[in-house]
Design an enzyme around this catalytic site. Structure first.
Site, PDB file in Angstrom:
ATOM      1  N   ASP A 129      40.553  42.405  36.214  1.00  0.00           N
ATOM      2  CA  ASP A 129      41.040  42.791  35.249  1.00  0.00           C
ATOM      3  C   ASP A 129      42.538  41.766  34.799  1.00  0.00           C
ATOM      4  O   ASP A 129      42.684  41.223  35.672  1.00  0.00           O
ATOM      5  CB  ASP A 129      41.590  44.066  35.154  1.00  0.00           C
ATOM      6  CG  ASP A 129      40.473  45.231  35.167  1.00  0.00           C
ATOM      7  OD1 ASP A 129      39.312  44.902  34.919  1.00  0.00           O
ATOM      8  OD2 ASP A 129      40.826  46.331  35.791  1.00  0.00           O
ATOM      9  N   ARG A 130      42.681  41.582  33.574  1.00  0.00           N
ATOM     10  CA  ARG A 130      43.894  40.843  33.429  1.00  0.00           C
ATOM     11  C   ARG A 130      45.155  41.060  34.216  1.00  0.00           C
ATOM     12  O   ARG A 130      45.914  40.000  34.641  1.00  0.00           O
ATOM     13  CB  ARG A 130      44.312  41.017  31.752  1.00  0.00           C
ATOM     14  CG  ARG A 130      45.435  40.417  31.422  1.00  0.00           C
ATOM     15  CD  ARG A 130      46.005  41.007  29.892  1.00  0.00           C
ATOM     16  NE  ARG A 130      46.406  42.344  30.036  1.00  0.00           N
ATOM     17  CZ  ARG A 130      46.410  43.455  29.250  1.00  0.00           C
ATOM     18  NH1 ARG A 130      45.645  43.219  28.257  1.00  0.00           N
ATOM     19  NH2 ARG A 130      46.878  44.433  29.594  1.00  0.00           N
TER      20      ARG A 130
END
Length: 340
Positions: A129-130
């Site tokens: 995830d970011r």
């Protein structure tokens, strides 16, 4: 109005034309076929209900702000720290707040070949995830990419994560949680009951199973940081999710305890650890999408505190077992340094 499956919609004739369905089927079977076609898609009331809450309203603005910041950082990203590299693959350490694809575009071509005429053929074998930091694998050819992607898909890659959570301290030290996973009608990832696994969801997807093992390392500075171990499922508590989680009630400030956990995902579903932490009553710090606090100790969190700590797999070419460790992020070091 009853909706027909796409396959039958494609067979619908122009206005005034004869129906191809009627011309292809014998008269006795026409009504049966049409009846079956109109009953394949469940109505909205027949979809399973998620057992985790929807995204908080406040998360929309926070996520937009973080996404814009991450886009700017990713565009200017120079290169990730390389933990390991050979002629077939590289293991790199992704910082938080950067999109995965930035690691590919910033990977130096000299690391692939000394001949500038050779076009890079890089692939991401896994994704984070970011706002999650930690280990990612970049492959350098299609053959290795295919093997490693399959290893991740088949859950043959062992992974550990560290997460700093805020909530009510659990009564257990180790636990295994099994649940369903899928997108709700609004497109949000949610936890579903295990009994719903295999059932259809809006958009054509289905509920899939996911399981995670957790180990509590410390609560409010009390505990001991230790290396990952192999869980024996016979000696740990197991939860099979079938209904919405009960409200966690704690006295006083205990409800805002800082809990350091290590997660051992047994499957690789999107936002799996984040969803399971939310369901267990201690969302990850800064993970506003899944109920985490936006501010901690007077400071606004610029992302969630989740770190991909280690990766273990069999090298796709040499066949040798290999394990890699990522340096701890600052929030983990700070948490561990206060442990008694």
């Amino acid at each position: 109005m009853t909706k027909l499956p796409l396959s039958l919609l494609l067979l619908q004739p122009p206005a005034g034309a004869a129906s191809p369905l009627r011309s292809l089927l014998p008269p006795a079977r026409r009504l049966t076929a049409m009846s079956a076609a109109t009953s394949t898609a469940p109505s909205s009331g027949e979809y399973p209900s998620p057992v985790s809450p929807p995204y908080p309203a406040a998360s929309k603005d926070v996520e937009l702000r973080r996404a814009m910041t991450a886009s700017a950082r990713s565009a200017a990203f120079a290169s990730a720290d390389v933990v390991f590299e050979d002629e077939w693959l590289a293991v790199v350490d992704k910082p938080a707040g950067v999109y995965c694809d930035a690691l590919l575009t910033s990977f130096p071509c000299s690391a692939i070949s000394e001949d500038p005429a050779i076009k890079p053929n890089l692939h991401l074998a896994n994704r984070l995830d970011r706002d999650t930091s930690g280990l990612m694998v970049i492959t350098k050819c299609n053959k290795v990419a295919g093997k490693l992607v399959k290893a991740f898909t088949d859950h043959k890659v062992k992974k550990t994560y560290l997460a700093l959570c805020i909530g009510c301290p659990p009564t257990w030290e180790k636990i295994k949680i099994c649940s369903g996973h899928g997108r709700s009608k609004h497109g949000a990832w949610r936890v579903y009951a295990m009994s719903d696994v295999g059932r259809s969801l809006p958009g054509g997807s289905v509920v899939r199973d996911m399981s995670t093992q957790f180990q509590v390392l410390g609560v409010n500075g009390k505990g001991k940081f230790r290396e990952p171990n192999n869980f024996c499922t016979d000696d740990i508590e197991s939860i099979t999710v079938q209904e919405k989680a009960a409200d966690q009630t704690c006295s006083g400030d205990v409800n805002n305890s800082a809990i350091l956990v290590r997660a051992y995902p047994q499957s690789g579903r999107t936002h799996q650890i984040r969803l399971h932490c939310q369901y267990l009553g201690f969302p990850i710090r800064g993970d506003v999408k899944y109920g985490g606090v936006i501010e901690w100790n007077g400071i606004e969190c610029d992302g969630h505190a989740l770190h991909a700590e280690s990766l273990s797999f069999v090298h796709p070419i040499t066949g040798l077992p290999i394990t890699f460790w990522s340096p701890l992020p600052s929030w983990a070091k700070d948490c561990i340094s206060t442990m008694e």
